[in-house]
Scaffold this motif. Structure first.
Motif, PDB file in Angstrom:
ATOM      1  N   PHE A 141      -6.968 -38.849 -72.165  1.00  9.52           N
ATOM      2  CA  PHE A 141      -6.728 -37.652 -70.938  1.00  9.52           C
ATOM      3  C   PHE A 141      -7.797 -37.616 -69.835  1.00  9.52           C
ATOM      4  N   ARG A 142      -9.069 -37.685 -70.051  1.00 13.74           N
ATOM      5  CA  ARG A 142      -9.926 -37.457 -69.159  1.00 13.74           C
ATOM      6  C   ARG A 142     -10.122 -38.762 -68.126  1.00 13.74           C
ATOM      7  N   SER A 143     -10.019 -40.104 -68.657  1.00 14.79           N
ATOM      8  CA  SER A 143     -10.062 -41.184 -67.950  1.00 14.79           C
ATOM      9  C   SER A 143      -8.878 -41.867 -67.211  1.00 14.79           C
ATOM     10  N   VAL A 144      -7.629 -41.519 -67.910  1.00  6.05           N
ATOM     11  CA  VAL A 144      -6.317 -42.033 -67.453  1.00  6.05           C
ATOM     12  C   VAL A 144      -5.557 -41.077 -67.052  1.00  6.05           C
ATOM     13  N   VAL A 145      -5.114 -40.138 -67.631  1.00  5.87           N
ATOM     14  CA  VAL A 145      -4.229 -39.066 -67.301  1.00  5.87           C
ATOM     15  C   VAL A 145      -4.709 -38.133 -65.972  1.00  5.87           C
ATOM     16  N   LEU A 146      -5.782 -37.604 -66.287  1.00  3.81           N
ATOM     17  CA  LEU A 146      -6.130 -36.714 -65.277  1.00  3.81           C
ATOM     18  C   LEU A 146      -6.207 -37.252 -64.076  1.00  3.81           C
ATOM     19  N   PRO A 147      -7.133 -38.332 -63.744  1.00  4.53           N
ATOM     20  CA  PRO A 147      -7.105 -39.025 -62.358  1.00  4.53           C
ATOM     21  C   PRO A 147      -5.681 -38.999 -61.669  1.00  4.53           C
ATOM     22  N   MET A 148      -4.824 -39.633 -62.469  1.00 11.43           N
ATOM     23  CA  MET A 148      -3.746 -39.994 -61.779  1.00 11.43           C
ATOM     24  C   MET A 148      -2.645 -38.764 -61.489  1.00 11.43           C
ATOM     25  N   ILE A 149      -2.959 -37.719 -62.300  1.00  8.71           N
ATOM     26  CA  ILE A 149      -2.124 -36.377 -61.942  1.00  8.71           C
ATOM     27  C   ILE A 149      -3.106 -35.565 -61.189  1.00  8.71           C
ATOM     28  N   LEU A 150      -4.043 -35.860 -60.795  1.00  8.38           N
ATOM     29  CA  LEU A 150      -4.839 -34.839 -60.032  1.00  8.38           C
ATOM     30  C   LEU A 150      -4.268 -34.518 -58.655  1.00  8.38           C
ATOM     31  N   PRO A 151      -3.659 -35.430 -57.921  1.00 10.61           N
ATOM     32  CA  PRO A 151      -2.757 -35.234 -56.679  1.00 10.61           C
ATOM     33  C   PRO A 151      -1.635 -34.293 -57.026  1.00 10.61           C
ATOM     34  N   SER A 152      -0.792 -34.350 -57.978  1.00 12.38           N
ATOM     35  CA  SER A 152       0.028 -33.587 -58.319  1.00 12.38           C
ATOM     36  C   SER A 152      -0.216 -31.975 -58.681  1.00 12.38           C
ATOM     37  N   VAL A 153      -1.412 -31.853 -59.250  1.00 15.35           N
ATOM     38  CA  VAL A 153      -2.035 -30.673 -59.529  1.00 15.35           C
ATOM     39  C   VAL A 153      -2.569 -29.935 -58.244  1.00 15.35           C
ATOM     40  N   ALA A 154      -3.088 -31.096 -57.348  1.00 12.84           N
ATOM     41  CA  ALA A 154      -3.744 -30.253 -56.038  1.00 12.84           C
ATOM     42  C   ALA A 154      -2.407 -29.780 -55.236  1.00 12.84           C
ATOM     43  N   ALA A 155      -1.437 -30.726 -55.400  1.00 17.06           N
ATOM     44  CA  ALA A 155      -0.030 -30.396 -54.626  1.00 17.06           C
ATOM     45  C   ALA A 155       0.551 -28.825 -54.853  1.00 17.06           C
ATOM     46  N   GLY A 156       0.550 -28.813 -56.484  1.00 19.19           N
ATOM     47  CA  GLY A 156       1.217 -27.409 -56.763  1.00 19.19           C
ATOM     48  C   GLY A 156       0.454 -26.411 -56.401  1.00 19.19           C
ATOM     49  N   SER A 157      -1.058 -26.687 -56.379  1.00 23.21           N
ATOM     50  CA  SER A 157      -2.067 -25.601 -55.967  1.00 23.21           C
ATOM     51  C   SER A 157      -1.858 -24.991 -54.807  1.00 23.21           C
ATOM     52  N   VAL A 158      -1.366 -26.024 -53.848  1.00 21.91           N
ATOM     53  CA  VAL A 158      -1.090 -25.655 -52.555  1.00 21.91           C
ATOM     54  C   VAL A 158      -0.201 -24.175 -52.489  1.00 21.91           C
TER      55      VAL A 158
ATOM     56  N   TYR B 119      -8.472 -24.613 -47.227  1.00 18.07           N
ATOM     57  CA  TYR B 119      -7.820 -25.027 -48.654  1.00 18.07           C
ATOM     58  C   TYR B 119      -6.872 -26.290 -48.492  1.00 18.07           C
ATOM     59  N   LEU B 120      -6.277 -26.406 -47.410  1.00 21.37           N
ATOM     60  CA  LEU B 120      -5.423 -27.796 -47.156  1.00 21.37           C
ATOM     61  C   LEU B 120      -6.204 -28.939 -46.765  1.00 21.37           C
ATOM     62  N   LEU B 121      -7.266 -28.449 -46.162  1.00 23.78           N
ATOM     63  CA  LEU B 121      -8.322 -29.615 -45.595  1.00 23.78           C
ATOM     64  C   LEU B 121      -8.705 -30.187 -46.933  1.00 23.78           C
ATOM     65  N   ALA B 122      -9.341 -29.155 -47.876  1.00 23.89           N
ATOM     66  CA  ALA B 122      -9.991 -29.730 -49.068  1.00 23.89           C
ATOM     67  C   ALA B 122      -9.125 -30.452 -49.901  1.00 23.89           C
ATOM     68  N   VAL B 123      -7.792 -30.052 -49.985  1.00 25.70           N
ATOM     69  CA  VAL B 123      -7.016 -30.587 -50.777  1.00 25.70           C
ATOM     70  C   VAL B 123      -6.620 -31.987 -50.298  1.00 25.70           C
ATOM     71  N   ARG B 124      -6.276 -32.097 -49.000  1.00 29.37           N
ATOM     72  CA  ARG B 124      -6.206 -33.404 -48.211  1.00 29.37           C
ATOM     73  C   ARG B 124      -6.848 -34.494 -48.806  1.00 29.37           C
ATOM     74  N   ARG B 125      -8.077 -34.191 -48.955  1.00 25.78           N
ATOM     75  CA  ARG B 125      -9.245 -35.167 -49.524  1.00 25.78           C
ATOM     76  C   ARG B 125      -8.842 -35.817 -50.965  1.00 25.78           C
ATOM     77  N   THR B 126      -8.004 -35.103 -51.709  1.00 23.37           N
ATOM     78  CA  THR B 126      -7.595 -35.766 -53.053  1.00 23.37           C
ATOM     79  C   THR B 126      -6.211 -36.268 -52.928  1.00 23.37           C
ATOM     80  N   GLY B 127      -5.703 -36.499 -51.774  1.00 19.05           N
ATOM     81  CA  GLY B 127      -4.237 -37.276 -51.422  1.00 19.05           C
ATOM     82  C   GLY B 127      -3.155 -36.577 -52.080  1.00 19.05           C
ATOM     83  N   ALA B 128      -3.357 -35.290 -52.088  1.00 14.69           N
ATOM     84  CA  ALA B 128      -2.127 -34.404 -52.749  1.00 14.69           C
ATOM     85  C   ALA B 128      -0.913 -34.139 -51.494  1.00 14.69           C
ATOM     86  N   LEU B 129      -1.523 -34.224 -50.527  1.00 17.51           N
ATOM     87  CA  LEU B 129      -0.562 -33.735 -49.367  1.00 17.51           C
ATOM     88  C   LEU B 129       0.547 -34.929 -49.285  1.00 17.51           C
ATOM     89  N   SER B 130       0.024 -35.920 -49.653  1.00 17.28           N
ATOM     90  CA  SER B 130       1.219 -37.061 -49.520  1.00 17.28           C
ATOM     91  C   SER B 130       2.051 -36.997 -50.702  1.00 17.28           C
TER      92      SER B 130
END
Length: 294
Positions: free
Chosen positions: A212-229, A281-292
């Motif tokens: 979860f820490r090494s495979v799943v979380l890094p790949m879904i982090l942009p999705s989590v950030a997108a939902g947090s917006v 907040y959007l500027l911070a989230v943008r660094r995670t690639g979530a806006l894409s």
């Protein structure tokens, strides 16, 4: 006898020119909606920001267009406004964290465990609460959280009681209201997660937590950030739920609503607070690639 083709009309020549220039064609198609966006949205924000520098006649409550920074000075020097602003940001963050904690197991089941034939039905079930009226859902929670209500009745055998109306109730209601906006991006991210990566992690001896820490979380982090917006911005600007279940709790939206008729420039200055916070907040989230991923 030879015949000559009729000369192309202006409409046909224009169509041919646009066909040869697809970028020009796209620009013309987007010009109307972009112009409306600039006029209705950006224009209103500009007027909001400018009116925050005006003042109000203390006797007539009429807006006086005298330029000053008194409203912004009051925001930074008045303890009530600072506390309400920080409380509003804290509520938005708490709702976002709760939505992530609740949404992930639900999304993992719908995307990775459930029968593929049933997944569309589960997604529809997640979307179903959004079809109900906001006020209906909020007042339903008011009945649930009322003293002697359904929650108190359910917790009474355990010797417990519900939180009643207040800040905790506001966080619970906002979490329920915006939870689907967090589930859907995480569901989409988990659905795109290659099953081979999970199998490879297991073959290499990684346990569930490490996978979860090494495979799943890094790949879904942009999705989590997108939902947090969605969850963060919607919670930060909400003022209806806190009026229904918040008791005496005040958030930034309540202050804006209460001052909109009494002191419009002050309400405009208060309105710039969530706008600035969301932009940061959007500027911070943008660094995670979530806006894409939106």
């Amino acid at each position: 006898m030879t015949t000559t083709a009729p000369a192309a009309g202006p409409v046909r020549r224009l169509a041919g020119a646009l066909h040869r220039r697809p970028r020009l064609q796209l620009s013309l198609l987007l010009s109307a909606p972009l112009a409306w966006l600039a006029l209705a949205y950006l224009g209103s924000l500009t007027v909001l920001f400018l009116s925050a520098f005006w003042t109000t006649d203390s006797f007539t409550s009429n807006v006086v267009k005298i330029w000053n920074t008194d409203n912004f000075t009051a925001l930074f020097t008045t303890d009530v406004y600072r506390q309400v602003a920080l409380r509003s940001i804290g509520v938005a963050l708490a709702v976002t964290v709760l939505c992530v904690l609740i949404a992930f197991p639900i999304a993992f089941y719908t995307a990775r465990i459930a029968n593929p034939k049933r997944r569309p039905l589960l997604v529809v079930a997640i979307l179903t609460p959004l079809w109900a009226s906001y006020l209906v859902k909020a007042y339903a929670w008011r009945l649930i959280l009322a003293h002697g209500g359904l929650l108190d009745w359910a917790l009474k055998p355990l010797g417990l009681e519900g939180p009643g109306y207040g800040l905790t109730a506001t966080v619970l209601v906002l979490t329920y209201l915006w939870l689907p906006y967090m589930i859907l991006p995480i569901h989409a991210g988990l659905e795109q997660l290659p099953a081979g990566l999970l199998d490879a992690s297991a073959d290499l001896g990684a346990r569930t937590g490490r996978t979860f820490r090494s495979v799943v979380l890094p790949m879904i982090l942009p999705s989590v950030a997108a939902g947090s917006v969605f969850t963060f911005s919607l919670s930060l600007g909400d003022y209806i739920a806190v009026q229904i279940v918040g008791g005496k709790t005040q958030l930034i939206g309540n202050l804006i609503y209460s001052n909109i008729t009494l002191d419009l420039p002050l309400a405009a200055a208060l309105g710039t607070v969530p706008v600035v916070v969301i932009v940061l907040y959007l500027l911070a989230v943008r660094r995670t690639g979530a806006l894409s991923s939106l």
